[in-house]
Design a protein around this motif. Structure first.
Motif, mmCIF file in Angstrom:
data_model
loop_
_atom_site.group_PDB
_atom_site.id
_atom_site.type_symbol
_atom_site.label_atom_id
_atom_site.label_comp_id
_atom_site.label_asym_id
_atom_site.label_seq_id
_atom_site.Cartn_x
_atom_site.Cartn_y
_atom_site.Cartn_z
ATOM 1 N N GLN A 140 -21.485 -15.245 -29.906
ATOM 2 C CA GLN A 140 -22.265 -16.142 -30.750
ATOM 3 C C GLN A 140 -21.568 -16.402 -32.083
ATOM 4 N N GLN A 141 -20.908 -15.399 -32.628
ATOM 5 C CA GLN A 141 -20.222 -15.586 -33.900
ATOM 6 C C GLN A 141 -18.988 -16.465 -33.751
ATOM 7 N N VAL A 142 -18.247 -16.272 -32.663
ATOM 8 C CA VAL A 142 -17.103 -17.150 -32.399
ATOM 9 C C VAL A 142 -17.584 -18.589 -32.245
ATOM 10 N N GLY A 143 -18.657 -18.781 -31.477
ATOM 11 C CA GLY A 143 -19.207 -20.117 -31.299
ATOM 12 C C GLY A 143 -19.703 -20.720 -32.597
ATOM 13 N N LEU A 188 -22.381 -20.367 -23.993
ATOM 14 C CA LEU A 188 -22.981 -19.109 -24.439
ATOM 15 C C LEU A 188 -24.343 -18.831 -23.820
ATOM 16 N N ASP A 189 -25.080 -19.881 -23.465
ATOM 17 C CA ASP A 189 -26.433 -19.687 -22.939
ATOM 18 C C ASP A 189 -26.541 -19.934 -21.440
ATOM 19 N N ALA A 190 -25.493 -20.467 -20.839
ATOM 20 C CA ALA A 190 -25.516 -20.754 -19.395
ATOM 21 C C ALA A 190 -24.348 -20.082 -18.687
ATOM 22 N N GLY A 191 -23.128 -20.504 -18.999
ATOM 23 C CA GLY A 191 -21.973 -20.000 -18.265
ATOM 24 C C GLY A 191 -21.758 -18.504 -18.395
ATOM 25 N N LEU A 192 -21.708 -17.999 -19.616
ATOM 26 C CA LEU A 192 -21.423 -16.578 -19.817
ATOM 27 C C LEU A 192 -22.519 -15.675 -19.254
ATOM 28 N N PHE A 285 -12.558 -18.061 -21.487
ATOM 29 C CA PHE A 285 -11.884 -17.676 -22.731
ATOM 30 C C PHE A 285 -12.745 -16.701 -23.533
ATOM 31 N N ILE A 286 -14.020 -17.035 -23.711
ATOM 32 C CA ILE A 286 -14.925 -16.142 -24.436
ATOM 33 C C ILE A 286 -15.025 -14.796 -23.721
ATOM 34 N N ASP A 287 -15.070 -14.828 -22.400
ATOM 35 C CA ASP A 287 -15.157 -13.590 -21.628
ATOM 36 C C ASP A 287 -13.948 -12.697 -21.900
ATOM 37 N N LYS A 288 -12.786 -13.283 -22.076
ATOM 38 C CA LYS A 288 -11.592 -12.488 -22.383
ATOM 39 C C LYS A 288 -11.704 -11.838 -23.761
ATOM 40 N N LEU A 289 -12.258 -12.571 -24.710
ATOM 41 C CA LEU A 289 -12.458 -11.985 -26.032
ATOM 42 C C LEU A 289 -13.364 -10.760 -25.939
ATOM 43 N N VAL A 290 -14.426 -10.886 -25.137
ATOM 44 C CA VAL A 290 -15.375 -9.780 -24.989
ATOM 45 C C VAL A 290 -14.716 -8.593 -24.294
ATOM 46 N N ARG A 291 -13.954 -8.850 -23.241
ATOM 47 C CA ARG A 291 -13.432 -7.762 -22.411
ATOM 48 C C ARG A 291 -12.123 -7.176 -22.933
ATOM 49 N N TYR A 292 -11.281 -8.014 -23.553
ATOM 50 C CA TYR A 292 -9.969 -7.552 -23.990
ATOM 51 C C TYR A 292 -9.817 -7.519 -25.498
ATOM 52 N N GLY A 293 -10.816 -7.997 -26.219
ATOM 53 C CA GLY A 293 -10.681 -8.112 -27.665
ATOM 54 C C GLY A 293 -10.461 -6.796 -28.365
ATOM 55 N N ALA A 294 -10.985 -5.717 -27.801
ATOM 56 C CA ALA A 294 -10.818 -4.407 -28.419
ATOM 57 C C ALA A 294 -9.534 -3.721 -27.977
#
Length: 303
Positions: A140-143, A188-192, A285-294
């Motif tokens: 949500q913050q990235v968006g 953010l509200d459908a795909g993810l 792309f967002i999913d990668k941030l969530v999974r690999y961002g750390a």
């Protein structure tokens, strides 16, 4: 539409990326490649063929994605130590337009990823701004950062003359611009959420990604569909996507049969949900941030 076997796409390891801009660019390109290779998709380019497109193929989509890596890296670099502003919006737009030219050269004139340059590019910028202010890559913050950039005017823009602009004017829909300005709701509200829910069910990565695409399609006023065949195509896509999901999703036999029917119906109309495909790439792309961002190191996906 034949069933497909499991395919593994190898991603660049975050540890090998040279700095934040390069890492985000790699995530963006991988997202575009994974969307293109995902099979089977309704009337879209995939490993079976070109779907409803005569000027696109999987090879063309692949060349386009790779050609855009310097563009995504430049978007991230331009966003370093910045805040959302009209100046940043104009600078990013200039980089995006240069990226379009690179894409067109790589594809010999085919528009493979124009919408994705805008949607994914803004999320690359949003992720950069998040990082620079010390925030985690929360979707949500990235968006929100990406949306704030999108809401500023591009002071160097000329009056658009594109299929998307003509469709927006004719049908009164917002297209990719409104999607970004509203905070990427279909991502953010459908795909993810659909992607994550399917994984929790154990449906497998291919089905999870297809269901994410279908979830986006159920409510998106897809300008690609409207351009190709007007409201009949849009209605067919939205109704067909809802049917697949109501049958239990693409991982089930009834859902897969409904997906086949949707594919045939859209091919008959010579229409494809290209806008939804761009938003699926943004979701990945967002999913990668969530999974690999750390700093996660797993660099393979089963799709």
């Amino acid at each position: 539409m034949a069933a497909t076997t499991t395919h593994v796409v190898r991603l660049a390891s975050p540890a090998r990326a040279n700095g934040l801009p390069a890492r985000l660019a790699r995530f963006a390109v991988d997202a575009l490649l994974e969307e293109a290779h995902l099979t089977p998709k309704p009337a879209l380019v995939d490993r079976r063929g070109s779907g409803a497109h005569r000027d696109l193929s999987l090879a063309v989509m692949t060349r386009s994605a790779h050609a855009l890596e310097p563009t995504f890296e430049a978007l991230a670099r331009a966003s370093r130590s910045k805040v959302p502003s009209a100046a940043l919006r104009t600078e990013l737009a200039a980089i995006g337009r240069a990226g379009e030219l690179d894409m067109m050269r790589a594809t010999e004139g085919s528009n493979a990823h124009r919408g994705a340059i805008w949607i994914v590019g803004l999320l690359v910028a949003g992720a950069t701004l998040c990082h620079d202010v010390g925030r985690d890559w929360h979707p949500q913050q990235v968006g929100e950062f990406g949306a704030r950039i999108a809401c500023f005017p591009d002071t160097a823009a000329v009056v658009p003359d594109s299929n998307g602009a003509r469709v927006r004017a004719r049908y009164g829909v917002g297209g990719a611009r409104r999607e970004a300005q509203c905070g990427f709701p279909h991502v953010l509200d459908a795909g993810l959420p659909a992607l994550q829910a399917a994984r929790r069910r154990g449906d497998g990565e291919t089905a999870a990604r297809i269901d994410a695409l279908l979830s986006i399609m159920t409510t998106l006023d897809d300008t690609c569909l409207l351009h190709r065949a007007g409201h009949p195509a849009l209605d067919t896509a939205q109704r067909g996507a809802r049917e697949v999901l109501s049958c239990g999703g693409s991982a089930t036999l009834p859902g897969r049969a409904a997906l086949y029917r949707l594919d045939r119906a859209l091919l008959k109309l010579n229409a494809s949900p290209g806008g939804a495909a761009d938003l699926l790439a943004a979701t990945l792309f967002i999913d990668k941030l969530v999974r690999y961002g750390a700093g996660g190191s797993d660099n393979s996906w089963n799709i």
